[in-house]
Design an enzyme around this catalytic site. Structure first.
Site, short mmCIF file in Angstrom:
data_model
loop_
_atom_site.label_atom_id
_atom_site.label_comp_id
_atom_site.label_asym_id
_atom_site.label_seq_id
_atom_site.Cartn_x
_atom_site.Cartn_y
_atom_site.Cartn_z
CD GLU A 149 -73.15 -107.91 20.78
OE1 GLU A 149 -72.65 -108.61 19.99
OE2 GLU A 149 -72.80 -107.31 21.57
N GLY A 150 -74.41 -105.61 16.26
CA GLY A 150 -73.61 -104.68 15.87
C GLY A 150 -74.79 -103.61 15.37
CG MET A 171 -72.29 -121.08 11.84
SD MET A 171 -73.02 -119.66 10.78
CE MET A 171 -71.58 -119.30 9.41
NE ARG A 196 -64.94 -142.84 8.30
CZ ARG A 196 -65.41 -142.50 6.93
NH1 ARG A 196 -66.28 -141.90 6.70
NH2 ARG A 196 -64.74 -142.95 5.82
CB THR A 208 -78.41 -113.09 15.75
OG1 THR A 208 -77.30 -114.18 15.99
CG2 THR A 208 -79.15 -113.05 17.03
CG ASP A 222 -74.64 -116.76 16.18
OD1 ASP A 222 -74.50 -117.97 15.58
OD2 ASP A 222 -73.92 -116.04 15.81
N GLY A 231 -74.88 -109.90 8.88
CA GLY A 231 -74.68 -111.06 8.19
C GLY A 231 -76.27 -111.55 7.57
#
Lengths: 341, 341, 341, 341
Positions: free
Chosen positions: B103-104, B169, B162, B125, B127, B10
Site C-alpha cells: 500500500e505505502g 498476520m 488443550r 502484500t 495480507d 516488508g
C-alpha cells in the site's frame, strides 16, 4: 433434507475436504442428514452407503484420498438406471445428490440430472481442464508437488551439466506443465496444445551451454507431442503384453535429446505422486467452499448445476456446460513465458 | 527501452520472482536494459542502482527476500523529489519505473506517476488486502505456512486436551486468518472485520468438550479485537520502554480463555515466518506473470497503472484505485464457514 | 595453511554444506586459505580452481548441488598424475586436499594419498553404503523425499484399491528402501540384499484384500532382484539403441503383479528427485560437522583418513578401510520389520 | 502374552509410530494381545483401556499426537498404587507394560518397575536430553521445523537489514538450538549450557554489518541465560495474574539487542509448532524400531529396561540409568561451530 454424496474417478487432493464441508454445512448448520455412497456411482446403484455425521469426517480435512472410495462404473449400467430413474430415486431416498468428480463423473451427473434426479455437481480434476470454473481443487497440489521436484532436479542438473526432462501429468491439457514449468523455472515447456519442434529445444540447450549455463530442465506434459516430422519416434518399445507401457514422451524426449546433443539427458516421470496426499491450503479452501455452496444450492433447489470458481466467487453453472469442451491452455497464457516450445 | 525496478516495504515471498520475470521479458525478449535500484525509493533518490542481466537473476526464482533490498523512506523526501520530477527523471535516465510494493509503495508510486514519471506498479502484500486485484503474491505462501503450523498444533491440542490460540498476520484485514483457519480446520476464527464475543468462543469450546472433542484450535488475526465489553483487557503489559510489546491478541486471548474455561490454553504467535522464505508455486506463477505484464505495459506506454489478477487474467488497473480503500473480508466470505466468530 | 577442496561423483544434498563448513572453519577460525577445484579431480589435474572466502559460501548451506561442480574423470589420467605426484603437489601448491565424494572418489583419494598427497576425505553418498561411518549425509534427504512420495501414494492406492510399486534408489544396498519403506509404512519392501519371491508378495497383497484392506504399497530398491525362477522377466524391453533403458524392476514388478493378481498395479519410479535439492536439517548438521573435522584433521596432519560418524561423534578412519567393502543392510535390520520380503 | 501400552507427558512426533509398531510386532508376528491405556498413567490407574488390533493402528504412522491421549498424574497417586502393586497387577491383567514417555514418565516407570511390575520403557522427548540413548524420536522433527523457520526468517532478515532472534525449545538442554542453529546457519546460538555475554553477540552483529552483511539471525534456546551482569533483565513484565508469561528470553534478547545496536531486532517464538504434527522419516524409523524392540524385550523378560539407540543399533539399557542425569550439550559439540556464544 437428506443429501447423498459420492466421489468418483481418479484420486485428487481435496476430495475429503469437500465431503467434510458438505457434512459440516448440512448437518451442523442446516440440520440435514447426509449419507455417503461407497465407491462412486457403483455404490449408488448397489445401495451401499453409510450415514455421515460430524465424527465420520473428523480429521479428514488434510488427508488425501477419499473416505468414500471411488470406482469405475460402466456407462451402460448408469444409463439403465437413468431409464428407471423414478425407481432409483425411490430406492435412494434422498432429496439431493452431490457427486464429486471429473469429466466422466460430471457427464454421468448430467445424465442423472436429465433423467430427473436432483443433482448438484462438484468438479474435481488435478488437470484443471474443466470449462466453466477458473480452477479445480487438486490442481494447486499437483503443481506444488511437480514444482518441488523441479527445484530438486535443478541443482542436480546444474552440478552435473545435464539435461533433465521432467514428465508431468496432463494428457489433453497442459496446465500442470505450464504452471509447474513457470514455477520451477523450466527452460523448456512442452504442452499438448502445441506440437513442439525438438530442434528448437536442442537449440535452446546449446545456446545455454554456450553462454556458460551448462544444464537445462525441460518440463513436458505427458500428452505433449513433437511436431510432425520433428522427432523420429523410438521404435520397438512395445512390451511383452503388446502395449506401449512405460515409454512415454518423457523417456523418449530424453533419449532423443541425448542422442542429438551428445550431452547427458535424464528423464524423470513424476507420475502418481502428483495426484495424492495432503492438499495444499489453497485446495483445501477451494474444496471447502465448493462443499458449502453445493449444500446451499441443494437447499435452493438449484439442480442440474455445478459449483465453479469465478474470480474470487463461487457461482453455480449448468452441469452440461462444464463438460461441453475441455479447457485447454490458451495462446495468451503460452505467450507469457518464453519457455513454451 | 531502459527500465528501472525496485522493491519497497516488508518482505514478501515472490519479490525475486517478479524481478527475474521483468529481466527475462525485458532483456531476453524485448532487448531492453534493466536497472535495479537498491533499498527501494531510497536507492532511487540516492542514485544507487546496478544493471540487471540474465546472470544477476539466475537462481532467484525460488529464493525468498529481494536481491535489491528494501528500506523505508520518509514520505517528505519523496514529495520533494516529486516537486522536481523533471530533474529526477533526467537523473534516473529511465523510460519506465516498475516499483514492486504494498500500500505505502503504491501510494508513493501514485505520487511519482502524478508528478509525471512513467510508472507501472506491481502490487505485493502477504495480507491480500489491496483492492483491484483478486490476489497478491505472498499471500498463498503466508496461508501455507500458517496452515502447516495449524496442522502441527492440532495433534498436540488433541493429545493434551488443550485450547491452542494461533495468532496469524493481518492487522486490518483477516484474509490470512480466514483462509488458514479454513484450511487448518480451526474451530474458531477471529478477524479484524468483526469484533468477537469471547463468550461465544468459550461456549463453542465447552460444547466441543461436552461431545467428547476435548480440544480446540482458534485462529486469530493480529488485528482482531473483542467486542466492546466482551473481554476485559489484560492490564499492565507495558514494557520497560513504555510500549505494549509482545502482548498481542493471541497471548491475551489464550490467557483469558484459560481463566474462563479452567482448561489449558496456549498461544502460538507465528510472526515473521509467514512473510519470508521460498514462495509457493502459486505465488511464483503470479509474481512471474505480474513481472511479464508490467514490462508489456511499459512498452505500451500504459503508465499510472498497476498489474492485477482478475479471474485468470492479468489486467492493468489505475494505481490510484488500488489504494483507495483496503480490501477486507466481506460478509459472504465469513458466512461460508461456521468457524468465524 | 592452504587447503584445497573438491566435490566428485553424483549429486548429493549436503555437498555445499561441507564446502561452506570447510571455509568457515579454515578461513574464519584458522586463518587458512581455501581454494576450490572445479569439476572434481578433473579441475584438480587441469589446475582450474578459485579462492573460496566467506562471501563465496554465503547462502549455500541450504542449497542443493555443488558450487564447485562435479565431473567424471578417467581413472587412467588420475593414475598417471599419481605417478608424478611430486610434480602435481608442486603445481597444486596446497598443504592439504579435502575431496568430498562417494566410493569412486574415496578410492581415487586413497590412490592420491598413497602417492604421498596430504588427503583428508569426506564421504558422501545418498545410498548410505560406505563402511566405517554410521551414516552419510544425503541419505536422510533421500529417505525423506521417498517417504513423502509414499505418503502421497498411499492415499491414492487406498482410494482406488490398487497396488503401488515405488522404486527408490539403491543399486547394491537397500538402505533407502528399508528406511523409506518403514517410514512410509510400505506393506512390502524388496532389497538388493535378499532376492524376493514374487509369490510371497502376491500372497501378502491377497491377504490384505481379503481382510478388507484393499490396497498395498511396495517399496522396491532399484537393485532388488526376484529369486531365481520366482518371476519370469519381461522380455523385449530392449530399446532402439540396444539397451534396457527405462524398464527397471519397478516397472517389471508392477506389470507382473497386475498380471498375477488381476488387480491394478502401478509403478512409480522416483529417480533423481531423491538425490538433489535442499538437504534436511539432519544432513546439513552432519555435513557441517564433517567439514569442520576435516579441517581439524588437516591441521593435525591426520592424512590418509576420512571423517566418519560413530554414534554421536565424528571420528577419523583410514580412507582405505572405508571402501574395502560395501555396507549393506544386515539381517538384523531386516528382521525389525515384517515388511521385508 | 498380554501387553499394555501407554503414552505420557508432552506431545512428541513419533508416539503413534511406536504404538503402531508395538501392535504390529506383538499382534501380527507374536500373536500377543495389546491393550492401550488412555491418558497415560491416569488411565492405567483408572482402568480405562481398549484393545489395540491392526485396524486400530491403521493409518497412524505419519500422524502426530497420540491415539491414546496423555495426561498428567500426581506422583502421589502413582506412589500409592506402587504400594499396592500386587493388587494393581491383578487388576491390570497384563504380562508387560510399555510406557512411552519422557523424563517424568521414565521416573514413574522406574517406580513401577521397582515395585515389581514388568516394565519396558520407551524414551521420548523432542529435547533429546535423555541419557543412555544417542537420540530420541521427536527431536529430528523439532529440529526440522525450527530449521525451516530459520530458512524463512533469514531472507527477511537480509532484505530488511534486521536482527532476527528465534527462540526454540530446550529449557535445560540446548540440543534443538544447537542443531537447528547449525542447520539454519544461525550467526549466534545461545544454549542453557553456557551463559552468554550479550556484548559478544552485539559485537558479532556489528562486525557482520561492517563487512556488508547487514543482517543476523540468532537462535536461542528458551532456557538460555545471559551471564551474570551481562544483560539487565527487562523489568515489570509481570502480567496481571502475577506471573511472567510471554516474556521469555527471545523477546528480551531482541529488545535488548535493538536498544544496544540501534538496529531493528525482531523476536520469533516458535513454541508448540516444534512438538506436534507429522514426524520426519528419521523419527518414524526410530520410533518404529523402539516399538519393535520393546516387544522383543518383553518376550525375553528384559524388564526394568528401556530401549535406546547406540550408534546404529537399538539396545536395552536400565531404566534407572536413563533418568539419573540430563544429557546436555557437551563442550566438544559447542566447539564444532563458531556460532555458539
Amino acid at each position: 433434507m437428506r443429501i447423498g454424496v459420492l466421489t468418483a474417478g481418479g484420486d485428487c487432493p481435496g476430495l475429503n475436504a469437500v465431503i467434510r464441508s458438505v457434512v459440516h454445512r448440512a448437518v451442523v448448520d442446516r440440520d440435514d442428514e447426509v449419507i455417503g455412497f461407497e465407491d462412486g456411482f457403483k455404490g449408488l446403484l448397489e445401495g451401499r452407503h453409510r450415514e455421515l455425521d460430524l465424527n465420520s469426517v473428523s480429521g479428514i480435512l488434510a488427508r488425501g484420498g477419499t473416505i468414500l472410495g471411488s470406482a469405475r462404473l460402466e456407462r451402460d449400467r448408469l444409463r439403465e438406471a437413468c431409464d428407471n430413474s423414478e425407481e432409483l430415486m425411490g430406492r435412494l431416498g434422498i432429496d439431493a445428490l452431490i457427486p464429486i468428480g471429473g469429466e466422466g463423473t460430471l457427464t454421468a451427473a448430467t445424465m442423472l440430472s436429465e433423467a430427473g434426479l436432483p443433482v448438484v455437481g462438484v468438479p474435481k480434476t488435478i488437470d484443471n481442464d474443466i470449462s466453466a470454473t477458473d480452477r479445480t481443487f487438486g490442481f494447486d497440489t499437483a503443481v506444488g508437488v511437480a514444482t518441488e521436484a523441479m527445484d530438486r532436479l535443478k541443482t542436480t542438473a546444474e552440478s552435473h551439466q545435464r539435461v533433465m526432462v521432467v514428465e508431468v501429468m496432463g494428457r489433453h491439457a497442459g496446465w500442470i506443465a505450464l504452471e509447474a514449468g513457470m514455477a520451477g523455472g523450466a527452460h523448456g515447456i512442452c504442452l499438448p496444445e502445441r506440437p513442439f519442434e525438438i530442434d528448437d529445444l536442442c537449440k535452446m540447450v546449446e545456446e545455454r551451454f554456450s553462454r556458460g549455463k551448462k544444464f537445462a530442465v525441460i518440463c513436458v506434459a505427458e500428452g505433449a507431442r513433437p511436431a510432425e516430422g520433428s522427432m523420429e519416434y523410438a521404435k520397438g518399445e512395445i512390451d511383452q503384453y503388446g502395449h506401449e507401457r512405460f515409454v512415454g514422451i518423457g523417456n523418449r524426449l530424453a533419449t532423443e535429446m541425448e542422442r542429438r546433443l551428445g550431452k547427458e539427458a535424464r528423464p524423470v516421470i513424476l507420475g502418481h505422486v502428483q495426484r495424492g496426499g495432503t492438499p495444499t491450503a489453497y485446495d483445501r479452501v477451494l474444496a471447502t467452499r465448493f462443499g458449502w455452496h453445493a449444500v446451499e444450492a441443494a437447499h435452493r433447489g438449484d439442480f442440474g448445476m455445478m459449483t465453479a470458481l469465478r474470480g474470487t466467487d463461487i457461482v453455480m453453472t449448468p452441469l452440461a456446460d462444464a463438460t461441453r469442451e475441455l479447457k485447454t491452455v490458451p495462446q495468451d497464457r503460452m505467450d507469457e513465458t518464453e519457455a513454451v516450445f
